[in-house]
Design a protein around this motif. Structure first.
Motif, PDB file in Angstrom:
ATOM      1  N   TRP A 108       0.835  -1.212   0.000  1.00 38.06           N
ATOM      2  CA  TRP A 108       0.000   0.000   0.000  1.00 38.06           C
ATOM      3  C   TRP A 108       0.862   1.251   0.000  1.00 38.06           C
ATOM      4  O   TRP A 108       0.682   2.151  -0.825  1.00 38.06           O
ATOM      5  CB  TRP A 108      -0.933  -0.006   1.219  1.00 38.06           C
ATOM      6  CG  TRP A 108      -1.817   1.211   1.309  1.00 38.06           C
ATOM      7  CD1 TRP A 108      -3.044   1.380   0.752  1.00 38.06           C
ATOM      8  CD2 TRP A 108      -1.508   2.441   1.985  1.00 38.06           C
ATOM      9  NE1 TRP A 108      -3.530   2.640   1.038  1.00 38.06           N
ATOM     10  CE2 TRP A 108      -2.609   3.309   1.788  1.00 38.06           C
ATOM     11  CE3 TRP A 108      -0.416   2.884   2.727  1.00 38.06           C
ATOM     12  CZ2 TRP A 108      -2.639   4.603   2.317  1.00 38.06           C
ATOM     13  CZ3 TRP A 108      -0.441   4.176   3.253  1.00 38.06           C
ATOM     14  CH2 TRP A 108      -1.549   5.019   3.048  1.00 38.06           C
TER      15      TRP A 108
ATOM     16  N   ALA B 194      -7.701  -1.927  -7.159  1.00 33.26           N
ATOM     17  CA  ALA B 194      -8.440  -0.729  -6.755  1.00 33.26           C
ATOM     18  C   ALA B 194      -9.358  -1.004  -5.570  1.00 33.26           C
ATOM     19  O   ALA B 194      -9.468  -0.175  -4.649  1.00 33.26           O
ATOM     20  CB  ALA B 194      -9.245  -0.198  -7.933  1.00 33.26           C
ATOM     21  N   ALA B 195      -9.997  -2.158  -5.555  1.00 28.53           N
ATOM     22  CA  ALA B 195     -10.922  -2.476  -4.464  1.00 28.53           C
ATOM     23  C   ALA B 195     -10.175  -2.661  -3.147  1.00 28.53           C
ATOM     24  O   ALA B 195     -10.636  -2.215  -2.089  1.00 28.53           O
ATOM     25  CB  ALA B 195     -11.718  -3.732  -4.800  1.00 28.53           C
TER      26      ALA B 195
ATOM     27  N   THR C 156      -7.248  -1.368  -2.368  1.00 25.82           N
ATOM     28  CA  THR C 156      -6.742  -0.054  -1.956  1.00 25.82           C
ATOM     29  C   THR C 156      -7.848   0.797  -1.352  1.00 25.82           C
ATOM     30  O   THR C 156      -7.666   1.459  -0.320  1.00 25.82           O
ATOM     31  CB  THR C 156      -6.113   0.670  -3.152  1.00 25.82           C
ATOM     32  OG1 THR C 156      -5.043  -0.119  -3.679  1.00 25.82           O
ATOM     33  CG2 THR C 156      -5.589   2.038  -2.743  1.00 25.82           C
ATOM     34  N   GLU C 157      -9.023   0.752  -1.966  1.00 26.29           N
ATOM     35  CA  GLU C 157     -10.163   1.521  -1.447  1.00 26.29           C
ATOM     36  C   GLU C 157     -10.551   1.041  -0.052  1.00 26.29           C
ATOM     37  O   GLU C 157     -10.886   1.848   0.821  1.00 26.29           O
ATOM     38  CB  GLU C 157     -11.349   1.395  -2.400  1.00 26.29           C
ATOM     39  CG  GLU C 157     -12.561   2.222  -1.989  1.00 26.29           C
ATOM     40  CD  GLU C 157     -13.699   2.131  -2.994  1.00 26.29           C
ATOM     41  OE1 GLU C 157     -14.796   2.628  -2.674  1.00 26.29           O
ATOM     42  OE2 GLU C 157     -13.491   1.555  -4.078  1.00 26.29           O
ATOM     43  N   ARG C 158     -10.505  -0.266   0.176  1.00 27.21           N
ATOM     44  CA  ARG C 158     -10.838  -0.812   1.496  1.00 27.21           C
ATOM     45  C   ARG C 158      -9.866  -0.303   2.544  1.00 27.21           C
ATOM     46  O   ARG C 158     -10.262   0.109   3.639  1.00 27.21           O
ATOM     47  CB  ARG C 158     -10.788  -2.349   1.433  1.00 27.21           C
ATOM     48  CG  ARG C 158     -10.931  -3.046   2.794  1.00 27.21           C
ATOM     49  CD  ARG C 158     -12.341  -2.965   3.304  1.00 27.21           C
ATOM     50  NE  ARG C 158     -12.490  -3.640   4.590  1.00 27.21           N
ATOM     51  CZ  ARG C 158     -12.420  -3.038   5.776  1.00 27.21           C
ATOM     52  NH1 ARG C 158     -12.193  -1.723   5.840  1.00 27.21           N
ATOM     53  NH2 ARG C 158     -12.593  -3.718   6.895  1.00 27.21           N
TER      54      ARG C 158
ATOM     55  N   ASP D  96      -7.886   2.397   2.281  1.00 28.67           N
ATOM     56  CA  ASP D  96      -8.003   3.854   2.386  1.00 28.67           C
ATOM     57  C   ASP D  96      -9.157   4.246   3.300  1.00 28.67           C
ATOM     58  O   ASP D  96      -9.042   5.156   4.132  1.00 28.67           O
ATOM     59  CB  ASP D  96      -8.225   4.473   1.005  1.00 28.67           C
ATOM     60  CG  ASP D  96      -6.970   4.497   0.145  1.00 28.67           C
ATOM     61  OD1 ASP D  96      -5.883   4.152   0.663  1.00 28.67           O
ATOM     62  OD2 ASP D  96      -7.074   4.843  -1.047  1.00 28.67           O
ATOM     63  N   ALA D  97     -10.280   3.560   3.148  1.00 33.40           N
ATOM     64  CA  ALA D  97     -11.464   3.902   3.935  1.00 33.40           C
ATOM     65  C   ALA D  97     -11.232   3.656   5.418  1.00 33.40           C
ATOM     66  O   ALA D  97     -11.662   4.447   6.269  1.00 33.40           O
ATOM     67  CB  ALA D  97     -12.659   3.091   3.447  1.00 33.40           C
TER      68      ALA D  97
ATOM     69  N   THR E  74      -8.261   6.469   6.683  1.00 35.59           N
ATOM     70  CA  THR E  74      -8.320   7.920   6.484  1.00 35.59           C
ATOM     71  C   THR E  74      -8.281   8.630   7.831  1.00 35.59           C
ATOM     72  O   THR E  74      -9.139   8.375   8.696  1.00 35.59           O
ATOM     73  CB  THR E  74      -9.597   8.322   5.734  1.00 35.59           C
ATOM     74  OG1 THR E  74      -9.589   7.714   4.444  1.00 35.59           O
ATOM     75  CG2 THR E  74      -9.680   9.829   5.574  1.00 35.59           C
TER      76      THR E  74
END
Length: 340
Positions: A275, A308-309, A311-313, A315-316, A319
């Motif tokens: 990541w 992408a999925a 990374t989005e998990r 990131d969420a 944050t």
């Protein structure tokens, strides 16, 4: 292993770097040399140390490794060290003055057994030394052939930009890298420091990418660390102290990393390293390991890219919370310019 340039320089380095803060304390010389061998054999090139690591012993261990290995092995290494903090107990024994940096670099070169280092990093900002003095000193090191490039470590956004602008105004060599703390648990640098890095064209060399071990899964919620780990030996240790870092957000992030790792069939450390290595502006992520086995696990992250999925998990979950202004939602809205 993949390769990227040191910021805006033309010098290519591996996307994972070997950090050597453990050399001489947590890792004895035999283990340290085995780590260096394994790192280079895996395709790694960037080796990072500092004059204060193990009070200079880390540099000495690296120097003996260079002396014991053939040139075709050691020539692959891009060697980085740092100076700024105190190594002798006297008023001029620290800082970014010409006097201290000159003595610090010469001492590092003696310990390393080298006539130059590829990357010399100032370990932190020094409010007591004029920037032009520090910059002329670093520029002089380049002209003398003692260093090939220089970088910064632990600078804030405004400190970084001020130094870059003063160097440009004076026509002096500018920095090529910044070494900040950066991980899924420490993302606040994205508010000011990362934009400054990108604007200046520097490459980042993140340290503590596993959040002091939390992101490798070695620590558990509601279970104080014990045993042969850094926090097991000292739960109040530094920035990663259990009572400071063991927050609900931390355990949410750890759970997300575990979820992605289990679905991928890889270790949690590999996920966390992948990541941060693929974040904007990152050149090379610094690995720190006590044992050869830990290093070998972490090196597998050199070729891992999250989708992408995934990374989005992550990131969420990670944050960082910000107040409404200037970094939160209202501050962002205030700066937004809609050209639609």
């Amino acid at each position: 292993m993949e390769y990227r340039t040191l910021g805006r320089s033309g010098c290519a380095v591996s996307n994972l770097a070997l950090g050597t803060m453990t050399f001489g304390t947590e890792s004895d010389e035999g283990v340290s040399h085995a780590q260096l061998d394994a790192f280079v054999e895996s395709g790694g090139t960037l080796v990072d140390t500092a004059d204060v690591y193990s009070k200079g012993v880390s540099e000495e261990i690296i120097g003996r490794w260079f002396a014991d290995r053939p040139d075709d092995v050691t020539e692959r290494v891009v060697l980085a060290t740092k100076g700024r903090f105190a190594t002798v107990p006297e008023p001029n024994g620290l800082g970014l003055s010409r006097r201290h940096l000159t003595r610090a670099l010469d001492a590092s070169l003696r310990r390393l057994g080298r006539d130059h280092v590829d990357l010399y990093q100032v370990h932190a900002f020094d409010a007591h030394t004029p920037l032009d003095e520090t910059l002329r000193t670093l520029d002089g090191f380049v002209q003398q052939g003692k260093i090939r490039y220089y970088g910064l470590s632990n600078f804030t956004g405004w400190q970084l930009m001020k130094l870059v602008q003063v160097a440009a105004a004076l026509g002096l060599e500018g920095p090529v890298t910044l070494q900040p703390q950066y991980s899924l648990l420490v993302r606040e640098i994205e508010w000011e420091i990362v934009p400054a890095v990108l604007d200046a064209g520097l490459g980042m060399l993140p340290w503590s990418p596993l959040g002091g071990g939390y992101l490798s899964g070695k620590y558990r919620k509601d279970q104080r660390p014990t045993g042969d780990t850094r926090l097991g030996e000292d739960p109040d240790r530094g920035m990663e102290a259990y009572d400071r870092r063991g927050t609900e957000r931390t355990w949410d992030v750890v759970a997300a990393v575990q979820e992605v790792a289990e679905a991928r069939g890889v270790s949690m450390a590999e996920v966390a390293l992948a990541w941060v290595t693929d974040r904007p502006g990152v050149t090379s992520t610094i690995l720190g390991a006590r044992t050869l086995e830990q290093l070998e696990t972490n090196l597998r992250a050199g070729d891992l890219h999250l989708d992408a999925a995934e990374t989005e998990r992550l990131d969420a979950a990670s944050t960082p919370l910000a107040a409404d202004y200037p970094y939160g939602e209202l501050g962002v809205q205030q700066r937004h310019r809609d050209l639609g």
